[in-house]
Design a protein around this motif. Structure first.
Motif, PDB file in Angstrom:
ATOM      1  N   GLN A   4      35.138 -26.655 -62.170  1.00 55.45           N
ATOM      2  CA  GLN A   4      34.522 -27.052 -60.906  1.00 55.45           C
ATOM      3  C   GLN A   4      35.494 -27.856 -60.040  1.00 55.45           C
ATOM      4  O   GLN A   4      35.473 -27.748 -58.807  1.00 55.45           O
ATOM      5  N   PHE A   5      36.363 -28.669 -60.687  1.00 57.17           N
ATOM      6  CA  PHE A   5      37.436 -29.333 -59.942  1.00 57.17           C
ATOM      7  C   PHE A   5      38.300 -28.293 -59.236  1.00 57.17           C
ATOM      8  O   PHE A   5      38.602 -28.386 -58.058  1.00 57.17           O
ATOM      9  N   ILE A   6      38.705 -27.294 -60.005  1.00 64.10           N
ATOM     10  CA  ILE A   6      39.664 -26.304 -59.513  1.00 64.10           C
ATOM     11  C   ILE A   6      39.034 -25.421 -58.437  1.00 64.10           C
ATOM     12  O   ILE A   6      39.679 -25.077 -57.445  1.00 64.10           O
ATOM     13  N   CYS A   7      37.774 -25.056 -58.621  1.00 62.02           N
ATOM     14  CA  CYS A   7      37.141 -24.043 -57.780  1.00 62.02           C
ATOM     15  C   CYS A   7      36.513 -24.603 -56.501  1.00 62.02           C
ATOM     16  O   CYS A   7      35.840 -23.859 -55.778  1.00 62.02           O
ATOM     17  N   GLU A   8      36.738 -25.859 -56.199  1.00 54.77           N
ATOM     18  CA  GLU A   8      36.136 -26.458 -55.000  1.00 54.77           C
ATOM     19  C   GLU A   8      36.691 -25.801 -53.736  1.00 54.77           C
ATOM     20  O   GLU A   8      37.899 -25.789 -53.494  1.00 54.77           O
ATOM     21  N   LEU A   9      35.797 -25.259 -52.895  1.00 53.91           N
ATOM     22  CA  LEU A   9      36.202 -24.569 -51.668  1.00 53.91           C
ATOM     23  C   LEU A   9      35.947 -25.397 -50.412  1.00 53.91           C
ATOM     24  O   LEU A   9      36.450 -25.060 -49.338  1.00 53.91           O
ATOM     25  N   ASP A  10      35.182 -26.460 -50.537  1.00 57.09           N
ATOM     26  CA  ASP A  10      34.890 -27.298 -49.380  1.00 57.09           C
ATOM     27  C   ASP A  10      36.078 -28.220 -49.108  1.00 57.09           C
ATOM     28  O   ASP A  10      36.421 -29.048 -49.961  1.00 57.09           O
ATOM     29  N   PRO A  11      36.742 -28.119 -47.947  1.00 57.58           N
ATOM     30  CA  PRO A  11      37.943 -28.925 -47.701  1.00 57.58           C
ATOM     31  C   PRO A  11      37.696 -30.423 -47.787  1.00 57.58           C
ATOM     32  O   PRO A  11      38.548 -31.172 -48.288  1.00 57.58           O
ATOM     33  N   ASP A  12      36.559 -30.902 -47.292  1.00 54.83           N
ATOM     34  CA  ASP A  12      36.292 -32.335 -47.328  1.00 54.83           C
ATOM     35  C   ASP A  12      36.090 -32.820 -48.764  1.00 54.83           C
ATOM     36  O   ASP A  12      36.617 -33.876 -49.157  1.00 54.83           O
ATOM     37  N   LYS A  13      35.338 -32.047 -49.547  1.00 56.73           N
ATOM     38  CA  LYS A  13      35.138 -32.427 -50.951  1.00 56.73           C
ATOM     39  C   LYS A  13      36.455 -32.343 -51.719  1.00 56.73           C
ATOM     40  O   LYS A  13      36.732 -33.176 -52.594  1.00 56.73           O
ATOM     41  N   ALA A  14      37.264 -31.340 -51.420  1.00 52.49           N
ATOM     42  CA  ALA A  14      38.561 -31.220 -52.086  1.00 52.49           C
ATOM     43  C   ALA A  14      39.460 -32.407 -51.740  1.00 52.49           C
ATOM     44  O   ALA A  14      40.186 -32.921 -52.596  1.00 52.49           O
ATOM     45  N   GLN A  15      39.417 -32.855 -50.491  1.00 53.70           N
ATOM     46  CA  GLN A  15      40.240 -33.995 -50.088  1.00 53.70           C
ATOM     47  C   GLN A  15      39.801 -35.263 -50.824  1.00 53.70           C
ATOM     48  O   GLN A  15      40.645 -36.049 -51.281  1.00 53.70           O
ATOM     49  N   ALA A  16      38.490 -35.454 -50.970  1.00 56.82           N
ATOM     50  CA  ALA A  16      37.991 -36.619 -51.709  1.00 56.82           C
ATOM     51  C   ALA A  16      38.376 -36.536 -53.182  1.00 56.82           C
ATOM     52  O   ALA A  16      38.768 -37.535 -53.797  1.00 56.82           O
ATOM     53  N   ARG A  17      38.262 -35.335 -53.762  1.00 57.85           N
ATOM     54  CA  ARG A  17      38.699 -35.132 -55.152  1.00 57.85           C
ATOM     55  C   ARG A  17      40.179 -35.452 -55.318  1.00 57.85           C
ATOM     56  O   ARG A  17      40.573 -36.167 -56.249  1.00 57.85           O
ATOM     57  N   ASP A  18      41.000 -34.951 -54.416  1.00 57.60           N
ATOM     58  CA  ASP A  18      42.436 -35.178 -54.512  1.00 57.60           C
ATOM     59  C   ASP A  18      42.768 -36.661 -54.445  1.00 57.60           C
ATOM     60  O   ASP A  18      43.621 -37.154 -55.204  1.00 57.60           O
ATOM     61  N   ALA A  19      42.107 -37.374 -53.542  1.00 54.59           N
ATOM     62  CA  ALA A  19      42.392 -38.806 -53.398  1.00 54.59           C
ATOM     63  C   ALA A  19      42.038 -39.563 -54.667  1.00 54.59           C
ATOM     64  O   ALA A  19      42.797 -40.431 -55.132  1.00 54.59           O
ATOM     65  N   GLU A  20      40.902 -39.231 -55.260  1.00 49.83           N
ATOM     66  CA  GLU A  20      40.470 -39.914 -56.489  1.00 49.83           C
ATOM     67  C   GLU A  20      41.406 -39.612 -57.651  1.00 49.83           C
ATOM     68  O   GLU A  20      41.819 -40.514 -58.392  1.00 49.83           O
ATOM     69  N   MET A  21      41.789 -38.347 -57.796  1.00 48.90           N
ATOM     70  CA  MET A  21      42.642 -37.970 -58.917  1.00 48.90           C
ATOM     71  C   MET A  21      44.074 -38.469 -58.729  1.00 48.90           C
ATOM     72  O   MET A  21      44.732 -38.890 -59.687  1.00 48.90           O
ATOM     73  N   ALA A  22      44.575 -38.466 -57.490  1.00 47.86           N
ATOM     74  CA  ALA A  22      45.926 -38.974 -57.237  1.00 47.86           C
ATOM     75  C   ALA A  22      45.990 -40.473 -57.510  1.00 47.86           C
ATOM     76  O   ALA A  22      47.013 -40.976 -58.003  1.00 47.86           O
ATOM     77  N   GLU A  23      44.922 -41.180 -57.212  1.00 49.87           N
ATOM     78  CA  GLU A  23      44.899 -42.617 -57.509  1.00 49.87           C
ATOM     79  C   GLU A  23      44.942 -42.863 -59.011  1.00 49.87           C
ATOM     80  O   GLU A  23      45.607 -43.790 -59.486  1.00 49.87           O
ATOM     81  N   ALA A  24      44.260 -42.019 -59.786  1.00 45.73           N
ATOM     82  CA  ALA A  24      44.317 -42.145 -61.244  1.00 45.73           C
ATOM     83  C   ALA A  24      45.738 -41.913 -61.750  1.00 45.73           C
ATOM     84  O   ALA A  24      46.201 -42.594 -62.674  1.00 45.73           O
ATOM     85  N   VAL A  25      46.445 -40.971 -61.136  1.00 49.40           N
ATOM     86  CA  VAL A  25      47.841 -40.737 -61.516  1.00 49.40           C
ATOM     87  C   VAL A  25      48.675 -41.968 -61.231  1.00 49.40           C
ATOM     88  O   VAL A  25      49.479 -42.416 -62.064  1.00 49.40           O
ATOM     89  N   ARG A  26      48.501 -42.571 -60.051  1.00 55.98           N
ATOM     90  CA  ARG A  26      49.262 -43.774 -59.696  1.00 55.98           C
ATOM     91  C   ARG A  26      48.948 -44.937 -60.631  1.00 55.98           C
ATOM     92  O   ARG A  26      49.805 -45.781 -60.900  1.00 55.98           O
ATOM     93  N   ALA A  27      47.720 -44.950 -61.168  1.00 54.05           N
ATOM     94  CA  ALA A  27      47.313 -46.024 -62.084  1.00 54.05           C
ATOM     95  C   ALA A  27      47.724 -45.753 -63.523  1.00 54.05           C
ATOM     96  O   ALA A  27      47.361 -46.505 -64.432  1.00 54.05           O
ATOM     97  N   GLY A  28      48.468 -44.664 -63.743  1.00 51.94           N
ATOM     98  CA  GLY A  28      48.931 -44.345 -65.094  1.00 51.94           C
ATOM     99  C   GLY A  28      47.917 -43.627 -65.947  1.00 51.94           C
ATOM    100  O   GLY A  28      48.057 -43.570 -67.167  1.00 51.94           O
ATOM    101  N   GLN A  29      46.879 -43.052 -65.323  1.00 47.77           N
ATOM    102  CA  GLN A  29      45.809 -42.390 -66.066  1.00 47.77           C
ATOM    103  C   GLN A  29      45.780 -40.881 -65.822  1.00 47.77           C
ATOM    104  O   GLN A  29      44.784 -40.219 -66.091  1.00 47.77           O
ATOM    105  N   GLY A  30      46.897 -40.341 -65.330  1.00 45.77           N
ATOM    106  CA  GLY A  30      46.894 -38.939 -64.964  1.00 45.77           C
ATOM    107  C   GLY A  30      47.357 -37.983 -66.033  1.00 45.77           C
ATOM    108  O   GLY A  30      47.251 -36.773 -65.869  1.00 45.77           O
ATOM    109  N   VAL A  31      47.877 -38.502 -67.165  1.00 43.54           N
ATOM    110  CA  VAL A  31      48.373 -37.644 -68.245  1.00 43.54           C
ATOM    111  C   VAL A  31      47.398 -37.704 -69.411  1.00 43.54           C
ATOM    112  O   VAL A  31      47.018 -38.788 -69.863  1.00 43.54           O
ATOM    113  N   GLN A  32      46.989 -36.558 -69.899  1.00 45.39           N
ATOM    114  CA  GLN A  32      46.068 -36.478 -71.022  1.00 45.39           C
ATOM    115  C   GLN A  32      46.628 -35.542 -72.079  1.00 45.39           C
ATOM    116  O   GLN A  32      47.356 -34.589 -71.773  1.00 45.39           O
TER     117      GLN A  32
END
Length: 523
Positions: A351-379
């Motif tokens: 569902q993360f990958i398949c998001e087609l709504d640009p606004d929802k995708a932008q919000a998803r990207d911001a949240e996930m990029a912040e997790a990467v900056r906080a050192g939580q992006g590698v699993q």
């Protein structure tokens, strides 16, 4: 072996069915495998598998042959439309916990051929291709009607058990009237397999999930020169139109020119999330795609089907050998809730990958990029999945699971009487009590284990310690001591029944297993 002698008939000889045939035959069961096709399907479908699957192939003597069809599995990255890293999945570093690389790519036709060739070693296994199942009667005492596709001749079988490994459109599942639970994921995608002919083509060094709302798509590095792209089919598109060669090359144009690779296969699929409501009716079982369909975003479809086979095989062998039939109830009890969790995890990522709504995708990207900056992006990929929580696993007095229960037991490289080898190759099949660290098995423990048919082995960490087995890298002992344990009681499928901190705790585990084998729980 004649037609009428099989204890188990396995219907479908894809990766799951042929693995099950090998497992049963290796356990001494008389088994017949049938498939309507004359030969293996010649094009790739599944492309990724994990170390648990390679361990299963090791246990049936097929690992070396299968390894020839495998390749390295790259880390996987999720990236936004502008290339920002959103998440990265990696595998555990060496020393590998199961002695095999945690993830591998493979060529499915070659893998299936290796497994069929391996089955020829067993005189108690008959493989019959070009043979179609056309009738199933009385699942309590099943009677099968088979049709030879070459001459139309019909024959009947009355085995003790039947296992349907006959895929997503399973004749057996439909014949039993078993419904599929819909877990609410249904997305159309185009899958394209290319054979790379230009080694200098500017392709990513990792696997990539492109989380682009304009068109979500995936890139996978397969073994040798195989490269796979998967493109989501948009709501206003028709699958047949997208799957035309000229359209495929348009989609591939950011990476490849037509002179740099050749098209091996393209196909359109609906990625589903489905689980059969029953995995057993009477003496008929379902396994693999016949009872669950998983979106492909974590490469779990074939992997989990083969784990179905490993879970079911030793239980069928034990029942056929005179053990309690109650144990067979744990197959669905263990695997069905586990698969619902695996599918739920995979579906959320999809569902993360398949998001087609640009606004929802932008919000998803911001949240996930912040997790990467906080050192939580590698699993670590393997850490995403739960242990087996139900069925034949130990629990504490209060009902809570003991540490490591339901996990795959590590398989260290060991130095034994016959040199360096993987642990399983030094042990007989069956239940094992593995002692690592400083714990002396009491005479009472040894006697109880012998009564239940459990082999007791000490795995030492130093060659000076009196043991026939010495592990190279402290994989097993560190895995145990991290949870305050010194011993693990392990099932024949390498799932941990329970762990213990001392001999008394190990005795209690053995007693609990003994009681559960007589009347195995189904919840």
């Amino acid at each position: 072996m004649t037609h009428d002698e099989a204890d188990v008939v396995v219907v479908g000889l894809g990766p799951v069915g042929i693995t099950l045939c090998n497992l049963l035959a290796a356990a001494g069961v008389r088994v017949e495998g049938i498939d309507a096709a004359d030969d293996v399907y010649a094009l790739p479908r599944a492309i990724g598998m994990d170390h648990e699957v390679m361990r299963i192939f090791q246990n049936i003597g097929a690992a070396d042959a299968v390894a020839a069809a495998t390749g390295h599995y790259r880390p996987s990255e999720y990236r936004s439309a502008d290339g920002t890293l959103l998440r990265r999945f990696e595998s555990p570093a060496e020393p590998y916990p199961l002695a095999w690389p945690p993830y591998l790519t493979f060529l499915q036709p070659e893998l299936e051929r290796a497994l069929r060739a391996n089955g020829e070693r067993f005189p108690n296994l008959a493989l019959r291709t070009g043979t179609e199942l056309v009738g199933l009667e009385n699942p309590e005492r099943p009677v099968l009607t088979l049709r030879d596709k070459a001459n139309g001749e019909r024959t009947r079988r009355a085995p003790r058990y039947v296992v349907g490994c006959d895929g997503a459109n399973s004749f057996i599942r439909r014949g039993l009237g078993v419904a599929l639970e819909d877990l609410d994921f249904d997305e159309p995608w185009l899958v394209v397999d290319m054979i790379l002919e230009d080694q200098h083509a500017p392709l990513p060094e990792t696997n990539v999930q492109f989380c682009d709302p304009a068109r979500p798509h995936t890139y996978v590095c397969g073994p040798d020169q195989l490269r796979r792209w998967e493109f989501m089919i948009l709501p206003d598109e028709h699958p047949a139109e997208v799957n035309r060669p000229e359209r495929i090359w348009q989609l591939l144009s950011p990476w490849l020119r037509p002179d740099q690779a050749r098209l091996w296969r393209s196909a359109t699929y609906n990625f589903h999330a489905l689980v059969a409501e029953q995995w057993r009716v009477g003496s008929v079982f379902l396994a693999g795609d016949a009872c669950h369909m998983t979106p492909p975003f974590l490469a779990q479809g074939m992997v989990q089907g083969i784990k179905d086979a490993a879970n079911l095989a030793w239980k069928l062998a034990r029942a056929i050998g005179g053990g309690s039939e109650h144990l067979l109830g744990t197959y669905e009890a263990e695997r069905r809730p586990f698969m619902r969790e695996v599918i739920d995890i995979t579906k959320r990522l999809g569902q993360f990958i398949c998001e087609l709504d640009p606004d929802k995708a932008q919000a998803r990207d911001a949240e996930m990029a912040e997790a990467v900056r906080a050192g939580q992006g590698v699993q670590i990929r393997q850490n995403l999945f739960p242990p087996i929580r139900h069925g034949l696993v130990a629990s504490n007095i209060d009902g809570s699971p003991s540490p490591r229960v339901g996990e795959p037991c590590p398989q260290p490289w060991i130095i034994g009487p016959f040199g360096r080898m993987r642990l399983d190759d030094a042990l007989p099949p069956g239940f094992q009590l593995l002692i690592a660290g400083h714990m002396d098995p009491s005479p009472t423990l040894l006697d109880k284990a012998r009564q239940v048919g459990i082999a007791v082995h000490r795995v030492a960490q130093e060659t000076s310690y009196p043991s026939l087995l010495v592990e190279e890298d402290r994989v097993l002992v560190d895995w145990l001591t991290a949870k305050g344990a010194r011993a693990a009681l392990v099932r024949p499928d390498h799932v941990v029944f329970g762990t213990a901190a001392d001999a008394r705790g190990a005795e209690q585990l053995v007693c609990q297993l003994q009681m559960m084998l007589v009347a195995a729980p189904d919840k």
